[in-house]
Design a protein around this motif. Structure first.
Motif, PDB file in Angstrom:
ATOM      1  N   TRP A 186     -39.653  32.372  -3.120  1.00  0.00           N
ATOM      2  CA  TRP A 186     -40.571  33.490  -3.310  1.00  0.00           C
ATOM      3  C   TRP A 186     -39.823  34.693  -3.875  1.00  0.00           C
ATOM      4  O   TRP A 186     -38.780  35.092  -3.340  1.00  0.00           O
ATOM      5  CB  TRP A 186     -41.200  33.893  -1.986  1.00  0.00           C
ATOM      6  CG  TRP A 186     -42.264  32.957  -1.485  1.00  0.00           C
ATOM      7  CD1 TRP A 186     -42.817  31.903  -2.143  1.00  0.00           C
ATOM      8  CD2 TRP A 186     -42.891  33.015  -0.201  1.00  0.00           C
ATOM      9  NE1 TRP A 186     -43.768  31.296  -1.353  1.00  0.00           N
ATOM     10  CE2 TRP A 186     -43.838  31.951  -0.161  1.00  0.00           C
ATOM     11  CE3 TRP A 186     -42.761  33.839   0.907  1.00  0.00           C
ATOM     12  CZ2 TRP A 186     -44.635  31.716   0.964  1.00  0.00           C
ATOM     13  CZ3 TRP A 186     -43.554  33.613   2.017  1.00  0.00           C
ATOM     14  CH2 TRP A 186     -44.476  32.566   2.045  1.00  0.00           C
ATOM     15  N   PRO A 187     -40.319  35.306  -4.935  1.00  0.00           N
ATOM     16  CA  PRO A 187     -39.676  36.523  -5.451  1.00  0.00           C
ATOM     17  C   PRO A 187     -39.769  37.652  -4.430  1.00  0.00           C
ATOM     18  O   PRO A 187     -40.804  37.836  -3.785  1.00  0.00           O
ATOM     19  CB  PRO A 187     -40.502  36.857  -6.708  1.00  0.00           C
ATOM     20  CG  PRO A 187     -41.198  35.579  -7.066  1.00  0.00           C
ATOM     21  CD  PRO A 187     -41.450  34.874  -5.769  1.00  0.00           C
ATOM     22  N   ASP A 189     -40.085  40.653  -4.907  1.00  0.00           N
ATOM     23  CA  ASP A 189     -41.038  41.682  -5.303  1.00  0.00           C
ATOM     24  C   ASP A 189     -42.460  41.146  -5.407  1.00  0.00           C
ATOM     25  O   ASP A 189     -43.354  41.837  -5.913  1.00  0.00           O
ATOM     26  CB  ASP A 189     -40.628  42.340  -6.610  1.00  0.00           C
ATOM     27  CG  ASP A 189     -40.518  41.343  -7.770  1.00  0.00           C
ATOM     28  OD1 ASP A 189     -40.684  40.132  -7.524  1.00  0.00           O
ATOM     29  OD2 ASP A 189     -40.256  41.793  -8.898  1.00  0.00           O
ATOM     30  N   ASP A 190     -42.695  39.918  -4.917  1.00  0.00           N
ATOM     31  CA  ASP A 190     -44.063  39.423  -4.797  1.00  0.00           C
ATOM     32  C   ASP A 190     -44.556  39.848  -3.421  1.00  0.00           C
ATOM     33  O   ASP A 190     -44.419  39.122  -2.431  1.00  0.00           O
ATOM     34  CB  ASP A 190     -44.110  37.902  -4.948  1.00  0.00           C
ATOM     35  CG  ASP A 190     -45.538  37.374  -5.029  1.00  0.00           C
ATOM     36  OD1 ASP A 190     -46.426  37.976  -4.389  1.00  0.00           O
ATOM     37  OD2 ASP A 190     -45.765  36.349  -5.705  1.00  0.00           O
ATOM     38  N   TYR A 191     -45.112  41.043  -3.358  1.00  0.00           N
ATOM     39  CA  TYR A 191     -45.395  41.648  -2.064  1.00  0.00           C
ATOM     40  C   TYR A 191     -46.592  41.009  -1.364  1.00  0.00           C
ATOM     41  O   TYR A 191     -46.724  41.148  -0.143  1.00  0.00           O
ATOM     42  CB  TYR A 191     -45.567  43.157  -2.226  1.00  0.00           C
ATOM     43  CG  TYR A 191     -44.273  43.796  -2.664  1.00  0.00           C
ATOM     44  CD1 TYR A 191     -43.175  43.830  -1.799  1.00  0.00           C
ATOM     45  CD2 TYR A 191     -44.124  44.321  -3.939  1.00  0.00           C
ATOM     46  CE1 TYR A 191     -41.969  44.386  -2.192  1.00  0.00           C
ATOM     47  CE2 TYR A 191     -42.919  44.881  -4.340  1.00  0.00           C
ATOM     48  CZ  TYR A 191     -41.850  44.907  -3.461  1.00  0.00           C
ATOM     49  OH  TYR A 191     -40.652  45.442  -3.854  1.00  0.00           O
ATOM     50  N   ASP A 192     -47.418  40.312  -2.106  1.00  0.00           N
ATOM     51  CA  ASP A 192     -48.475  39.551  -1.444  1.00  0.00           C
ATOM     52  C   ASP A 192     -47.865  38.440  -0.595  1.00  0.00           C
ATOM     53  O   ASP A 192     -48.219  38.268   0.579  1.00  0.00           O
ATOM     54  CB  ASP A 192     -49.434  38.967  -2.486  1.00  0.00           C
ATOM     55  CG  ASP A 192     -50.538  38.139  -1.845  1.00  0.00           C
ATOM     56  OD1 ASP A 192     -51.335  38.708  -1.071  1.00  0.00           O
ATOM     57  OD2 ASP A 192     -50.581  36.916  -2.094  1.00  0.00           O
ATOM     58  N   LEU A 193     -46.919  37.700  -1.169  1.00  0.00           N
ATOM     59  CA  LEU A 193     -46.247  36.642  -0.404  1.00  0.00           C
ATOM     60  C   LEU A 193     -45.369  37.223   0.695  1.00  0.00           C
ATOM     61  O   LEU A 193     -45.266  36.651   1.784  1.00  0.00           O
ATOM     62  CB  LEU A 193     -45.409  35.771  -1.349  1.00  0.00           C
ATOM     63  CG  LEU A 193     -46.203  34.872  -2.295  1.00  0.00           C
ATOM     64  CD1 LEU A 193     -45.272  34.169  -3.283  1.00  0.00           C
ATOM     65  CD2 LEU A 193     -47.020  33.838  -1.518  1.00  0.00           C
ATOM     66  N   ASP A 239     -47.941  28.337  -0.950  1.00  0.00           N
ATOM     67  CA  ASP A 239     -48.857  29.383  -1.392  1.00  0.00           C
ATOM     68  C   ASP A 239     -49.156  30.399  -0.293  1.00  0.00           C
ATOM     69  O   ASP A 239     -49.968  31.307  -0.480  1.00  0.00           O
ATOM     70  CB  ASP A 239     -50.169  28.772  -1.890  1.00  0.00           C
ATOM     71  CG  ASP A 239     -50.946  28.056  -0.794  1.00  0.00           C
ATOM     72  OD1 ASP A 239     -50.404  27.883   0.324  1.00  0.00           O
ATOM     73  OD2 ASP A 239     -52.101  27.655  -1.057  1.00  0.00           O
ATOM     74  N   CYS A 278     -41.447  44.774   2.913  1.00  0.00           N
ATOM     75  CA  CYS A 278     -42.702  45.175   2.295  1.00  0.00           C
ATOM     76  C   CYS A 278     -43.423  46.115   3.249  1.00  0.00           C
ATOM     77  O   CYS A 278     -43.018  46.287   4.405  1.00  0.00           O
ATOM     78  CB  CYS A 278     -43.591  43.968   1.985  1.00  0.00           C
ATOM     79  SG  CYS A 278     -44.253  43.129   3.452  1.00  0.00           S
ATOM     80  N   THR A 301     -51.483  40.460   3.322  1.00  0.00           N
ATOM     81  CA  THR A 301     -50.914  40.800   2.023  1.00  0.00           C
ATOM     82  C   THR A 301     -49.905  41.933   2.233  1.00  0.00           C
ATOM     83  O   THR A 301     -49.552  42.251   3.361  1.00  0.00           O
ATOM     84  CB  THR A 301     -52.020  41.203   1.020  1.00  0.00           C
ATOM     85  OG1 THR A 301     -51.452  41.373  -0.275  1.00  0.00           O
ATOM     86  CG2 THR A 301     -52.735  42.476   1.437  1.00  0.00           C
ATOM     87  N   ARG A 303     -47.662  45.516   0.173  1.00  0.00           N
ATOM     88  CA  ARG A 303     -47.427  46.445  -0.928  1.00  0.00           C
ATOM     89  C   ARG A 303     -45.922  46.679  -1.058  1.00  0.00           C
ATOM     90  O   ARG A 303     -45.145  46.258  -0.186  1.00  0.00           O
ATOM     91  CB  ARG A 303     -48.158  47.767  -0.672  1.00  0.00           C
ATOM     92  CG  ARG A 303     -49.670  47.609  -0.548  1.00  0.00           C
ATOM     93  CD  ARG A 303     -50.365  48.979  -0.534  1.00  0.00           C
ATOM     94  NE  ARG A 303     -49.961  49.803   0.591  1.00  0.00           N
ATOM     95  CZ  ARG A 303     -50.452  49.698   1.817  1.00  0.00           C
ATOM     96  NH1 ARG A 303     -51.364  48.766   2.082  1.00  0.00           N
ATOM     97  NH2 ARG A 303     -50.053  50.497   2.786  1.00  0.00           N
TER      98      ARG A 303
END
Length: 448
Positions: A186-187, A189-193, A239, A278, A301, A303
């Motif tokens: 997971w990146p 900066d993928d703040y949803d993940l 996911d 996050c 989720t 931010r």
């Protein structure tokens, strides 16, 4: 879609050991995470390390690791824990020693460093203390300063082949988010993940709470076989699909109610839960019962993370202690009330501690009650206990007050006994926010 299973092995330093061991043995886990630090724990550990450079890690690390390592090695489960406390280096060395003594080979044990910034506190002297607004530089008797790290150090340790990862102060959810970010790439900066992984950690970080422990109220929220409480695990897909459960045949319960209570535990604002990884948003989280003791979690989720990290600053704040004395038999309520009134008068006349309380356990020790009201319901109790609690900068003040309590056995109301006392140096904690860029992560390792 690939799924990994993460189990919770502890929710605080003194948590039960056996439920986690059973989960490790039977749970078909990929990762086993033990969260064992609290706000003050690491400051106390730092004080211990200052006295002896060979300690300062979790006092039960050796006990737990002797039980965990053989099973984890046999079942190919990776272990992640913050039991390094204030001395990650020695925790890594001790864990390696335990593994060698058990005849375990092929393990890589990695310690994540960087949270301890005590030697650099001077540069933040003008920074405001979060709780008081005062200058950090004006705070006296500081003994520790530890930043809350995120999951990045854990991820890198796993990428470098770690089987056991030991950290100091990191955020509780990061212990569980780390293996997810590593396994699924997971990146950061993928703040949803990141938010989805954070809710996994938040649900599991307190071990048996989410499986019915702290939830239980007999006759209202019943939990079966609390003595055999099953610690929870999470099945998490790439996911971010999440399901929380526990071992079949263990006590406790995992359902929408237990998960809902744990979700809001220690969360001031569910739309804005600050972590190093996050700003998580739990406001749209929902739970669905998909089987017995199995709950699907969705809606979390996040931010972008903040540019600062929280640092817990421990400092010596005098001494705190308590002592107790029991009264039993006829008129024990009246005698205990007299003891309380007498003790208050003695303290007010001869001593002036910074803070003190004199309570009757079982009557007004938790909720204020006027001593003149009499015992509720008119029933006469068979026994009661007076508790005297004191805080002061002078340890001798506590000692002399507790001696006064002891003297009640011959100078006070009739038929009392069971005197006990405890005095400890108080390590308190305040917070400051420092620039994230100032924190540098490094590693130590032992390879068997």
């Amino acid at each position: 879609m690939r799924t990994i299973r993460i189990g919770s092995g502890a929710g605080f330093s003194n948590d039960r050991v056996e439920p986690g061991i059973e989960l490790l043995e039977k749970g078909k886990l990929d990762y086993f995470c033990l969260e064992c630090l609290a706000e003050r724990t690491i400051a106390i550990a730092q004080k211990e390390k200052n006295l002896d450079p060979n300690i300062g890690y979790n006092p039960y690390l050796a006990y737990r690791m002797k039980k965990i390592l053989p099973i984890a090695a046999k079942n190919h489960v990776k272990v992640i824990t913050n039991m390094g406390g204030a001395n990650v280096q020695k925790a890594v060395e001790k864990t390696a020693e335990i593994a060698r003594n058990a005849g375990i080979s092929g393990l890589k044990i990695v310690g994540v460093l960087g949270d301890d910034i005590f030697d650099r506190l001077d540069r933040y002297g003008d920074y405001p203390i979060f709780e008081t607004g005062e200058r950090l530089g004006d705070l006296k008797n500081k003994v520790a300063a530890n930043a809350y790290l995120g999951c990045a150090g854990i991820v890198q340790a796993l990428r470098d082949g770690a089987d056991i990862v030991i950290t100091g102060r990191c955020s509780d959810p990061a212990l569980f988010l780390g293996p997810l970010a590593y396994e699924f790439n997971w990146p950061m900066d993928d703040y949803d993940l990141m938010g989805k992984g954070t809710v996994v950690g938040h649900l599991l970080e307190c071990s048996g709470q989410v499986s019915g422990g702290n939830f239980c109220v007999p006759g209202y929220k019943d939990v079966e076989d609390l003595w055999h409480l099953g610690f929870p695990y999470a099945d998490v897909s790439e996911d971010g699909t999440i399901e929380i459960s526990k071992l079949e045949g263990t006590g406790g319960r995992v359902d929408v109610q237990t998960c809902s209570e744990q979700l809001i535990y220690e969360i001031h604002d569910p739309t804005c839960y600050y972590t190093p990884d996050c700003v998580a948003d739990f406001s749209n989280v929902s739970f669905e019962q998909v089987g017995k003791d199995r709950v699907r979690v969705s809606g979390a989720t996040g931010r972008p993370r903040t540019d600062t990290l929280k640092v817990s600053v421990g400092y010596k704040d005098g001494y705190i202690g308590s002592c107790g004395l029991s009264f039993g038999g006829p008129k024990c309520f009246e005698r205990t009330v007299l003891a309380v009134q007498t003790m208050e008068k003695i303290i007010e006349t001869y001593y002036h501690p910074a803070e003190h309380r004199v309570d009757i356990i079982g009557y007004n020790s938790l909720y204020p009650r006027d001593l003149s009201e009499g015992f509720p319901g008119g029933a006469e109790p068979l026994e009661l206990r007076m508790r005297v609690a004191v805080r002061d900068a002078d340890k001798e003040t506590l000692t002399m007050i507790f001696n006064e309590v002891d003297a009640f056995t011959i100078d006070g109301p009739a038929n009392c006994g069971g005197m006990e006392r405890h005095i400890t140096e108080l390590v308190a904690v305040l917070s400051v926010l420092v620039p994230r860029e100032d924190i540098e992560i490094s590693y130590v390792e032992e390879v068997l």
